[in-house]
Design a protein around this motif. Structure first.
Motif, short mmCIF file in Angstrom:
data_model
loop_
_atom_site.label_atom_id
_atom_site.label_comp_id
_atom_site.label_asym_id
_atom_site.label_seq_id
_atom_site.Cartn_x
_atom_site.Cartn_y
_atom_site.Cartn_z
N GLN A 58 47.82 46.47 41.54
CA GLN A 58 46.96 47.02 40.60
C GLN A 58 45.63 47.15 41.17
O GLN A 58 44.91 46.36 42.08
CB GLN A 58 46.60 46.04 39.54
CG GLN A 58 45.64 46.30 38.28
CD GLN A 58 45.58 45.15 37.48
OE1 GLN A 58 46.29 44.64 36.73
NE2 GLN A 58 44.25 44.60 37.30
N LEU A 59 45.35 48.64 41.39
CA LEU A 59 43.96 48.94 42.08
C LEU A 59 42.75 48.19 41.60
O LEU A 59 42.52 48.35 40.47
CB LEU A 59 44.13 50.47 42.17
CG LEU A 59 45.25 51.16 42.85
CD1 LEU A 59 44.76 52.70 42.81
CD2 LEU A 59 45.48 50.53 44.24
N PRO A 60 41.96 48.00 42.52
CA PRO A 60 40.74 47.28 42.23
C PRO A 60 39.59 48.32 41.67
O PRO A 60 38.29 48.31 42.34
CB PRO A 60 40.43 46.46 43.27
CG PRO A 60 40.86 47.28 44.46
CD PRO A 60 42.16 48.02 44.00
N LEU A 61 39.73 48.89 40.69
CA LEU A 61 38.86 49.87 40.28
C LEU A 61 37.41 49.24 39.92
O LEU A 61 36.36 49.65 40.43
CB LEU A 61 39.37 50.70 38.99
CG LEU A 61 40.63 51.40 39.20
CD1 LEU A 61 40.88 52.48 38.07
CD2 LEU A 61 40.86 52.17 40.52
N SER A 100 38.17 36.95 52.60
CA SER A 100 38.61 35.71 52.27
C SER A 100 39.10 35.65 50.95
O SER A 100 39.80 35.00 50.44
CB SER A 100 37.62 34.71 52.81
OG SER A 100 36.33 34.71 51.70
N ALA A 101 38.26 36.42 49.88
CA ALA A 101 38.52 36.46 48.60
C ALA A 101 39.71 37.44 48.35
O ALA A 101 40.47 37.12 47.46
CB ALA A 101 37.22 36.87 47.59
N ASP A 102 39.56 38.68 48.80
CA ASP A 102 40.56 39.84 48.73
C ASP A 102 40.58 40.62 49.80
O ASP A 102 39.50 41.33 49.89
CB ASP A 102 40.36 40.42 47.37
CG ASP A 102 41.40 41.55 46.96
OD1 ASP A 102 42.12 41.98 47.99
OD2 ASP A 102 41.53 42.04 45.82
N SER A 103 41.69 40.58 50.61
CA SER A 103 41.40 41.49 51.86
C SER A 103 41.23 42.84 51.78
O SER A 103 41.38 43.50 52.74
CB SER A 103 42.52 40.80 53.14
OG SER A 103 43.61 41.06 52.47
N SER A 104 42.07 43.09 50.68
CA SER A 104 42.24 44.48 50.41
C SER A 104 41.13 44.99 50.09
O SER A 104 40.45 46.37 50.44
CB SER A 104 43.25 44.83 49.13
OG SER A 104 44.58 44.67 49.56
N LEU A 105 39.99 44.47 49.33
CA LEU A 105 38.84 45.12 49.07
C LEU A 105 37.94 44.90 50.38
O LEU A 105 37.04 45.90 50.81
CB LEU A 105 38.14 44.08 48.14
CG LEU A 105 38.44 44.38 46.71
CD1 LEU A 105 37.92 43.26 45.86
CD2 LEU A 105 37.84 45.57 46.37
N GLY A 106 38.17 43.86 51.23
CA GLY A 106 37.58 43.95 52.63
C GLY A 106 37.88 45.26 53.52
O GLY A 106 37.03 45.99 54.05
#
Length: 416
Positions: A58-61, A100-106
């Motif tokens: 689910q993409l983090p829109l 560390s919370a969400d590496s995709s967002l990183g």
């Protein structure tokens, strides 16, 4: 902010256009300390549904909008252009906190920051003023740099042809992290003379098609898929001659690698935190230990100690790399740039090792139940294994060793 929207792999390119519209201008961060505090606040929110987003692709829109609106995407913009001009040590801390919370967002913001440096290095003053202002208002850069199927990562087949008043681009990109969620997509294409240029293409430009066909088992929600360019016309004022960054000593290559190293350190940090929480709450002591709790096991205690020590060492070298980059930005010479590149390479080795070790130890110390699919703890290993494949560590060892043994300077490109 817009309400939460679920976008699946097969229809991700159908993101509604109002996703790219802002309700208000982004916050402008003014200091290193503020940047770190904002990152910590966001990370708490990003962590809440990180596992669910990964599990469902689910993409983090909503999260991406919050991220860029927070002002963090503009913290490296020089002060003379209205940014905070934070140190690269601070940027690393921000990236680690988010990853560390969400590496995709990183990772989604990774190439945005890397490209900001190319604007500082290679763009005209007019371009700098325009694009830095865009970012400070909350606009996001994507990434259409790499291709798949070529002989090496540097062999680009996407072409740029210069016409009267505009350029035309044709080609196909992959690993285009964040492009689908960006307002501007920097496309790297080579001229007839073989020189790379970056064309900043606005989202929804005719001939530009972005497809979320990223099927990697890790970093699932980074939108690292394909970009197709079919006679895409770009105004010349949006073309940046990025080849210039590697025709002289600059920190551009080190910065690209540095941000990747920070993401891996963040993955390690998140995996270690998850391990500690699981061992405390759920792991069982071994039958022969005679202990009441797994957290009392001396072997488990020693393993946690080892992870924390190795993480601290990796982060310490990463901080040194940030300081070396800052020095190279102030005084870009062959010596300062080589120092920044070398220490960054050393940090990449160490952050890769601790990310993979921490993700493995998570299961070793937590026990068989930790592998249950509904817990989705394997996302840490999948993310570590996937992201650390960027730019092989074995060549980082070669770069460092060749410098100290044979006085060979590190190569000038974005992958060293």
């Amino acid at each position: 902010m817009t309400s939460k929207i679920e976008i699946k792999l097969e229809d991700a390119q159908n993101i509604p256009r109002d996703f790219y519209q802002q309700e208000s201008l982004a916050h402008v961060i003014r200091s290193d300390e503020e940047a770190i505090q904002v990152a910590k606040t966001l990370a708490v929110e990003f962590a809440k549904e990180a596992s669910q987003r990964d599990y469902q692709r689910q993409l983090p829109l909503r999260e991406v909008q919050q991220y860029s609106a927070s002002g963090l995407w503009g913290i490296t913009i020089p002060k003379q252009f209205g940014g905070a001009g934070v140190s690269y040590k601070t940027l690393a801390e921000v990236v680690k906190i988010i990853s560390s919370a969400d590496s995709s967002l990183g990772q989604i913001a990774q190439n945005h920051w890397a490209f900001l440096e190319h604007i500082r290095l290679d763009a005209s003053l007019e371009q700098q003023e325009f694009f830095f202002a865009q970012v400070l208002q909350g606009k996001r850069f994507g990434n259409a740099f790499s291709e798949k199927g070529s002989k090496t990562v540097a062999d680009l087949t996407t072409k740029i042809e210069f016409k009267d008043g505009h350029a035309v681009i044709n080609g196909q990109k992959f690993f285009a992290t964040g492009a689908l969620l960006a307002h501007w997509i920097p496309v790297v294409a080579v001229s007839e003379e073989g020189k790379p240029f970056a064309a900043l293409v606005p989202q929804h430009t005719p001939g530009l098609t972005i497809v979320n066909d990223w099927s990697g088992f890790g970093q699932r929600t980074t939108v690292s898929g394909s970009v197709h360019l079919n006679n895409v016309q770009v105004d010349l004022k949006y073309i940046v001659p990025i080849h210039q960054a590697f025709e002289r000593p600059t920190a551009a290559g080190a910065i690209s690698q540095f941000i990747q190293s920070a993401i891996d350190a963040g993955i390690a940090r998140g995996a270690i935190d998850e391990t500690i929480a699981y061992v405390r709450a759920h792991a069982r002591p071994w039958i022969d230990s005679g202990l009441e709790q797994a957290s009392q096991d001396p072997y488990t205690i020693a393993n946690i100690g080892e992870l924390k020590i190795k993480l601290r060492a990796a982060e310490a070298v990463l901080a040194l790399a940030g300081e070396a980059i800052d020095q190279a930005l102030l005084n870009p010479t062959e010596e300062t740039v080589s120092e920044a590149t070398l220490i960054t390479a050393e940090s990449k080795v160490l952050t890769t090792e601790i990310a993979l070790l921490a993700a493995n130890k998570l299961f070793e110390l937590s026990g068989t139940r930790s592998t249950l699919s509904e817990l989705n703890l394997d996302r840490h290993w999948r993310n570590a294994r996937t992201h650390t494949l960027h730019d092989p560590v074995r060549w980082k060892l070669n770069i460092v060793g060749n410098y100290y043994l044979n006085d060979v300077l590190p190569p000038r490109h974005a992958w060293s």
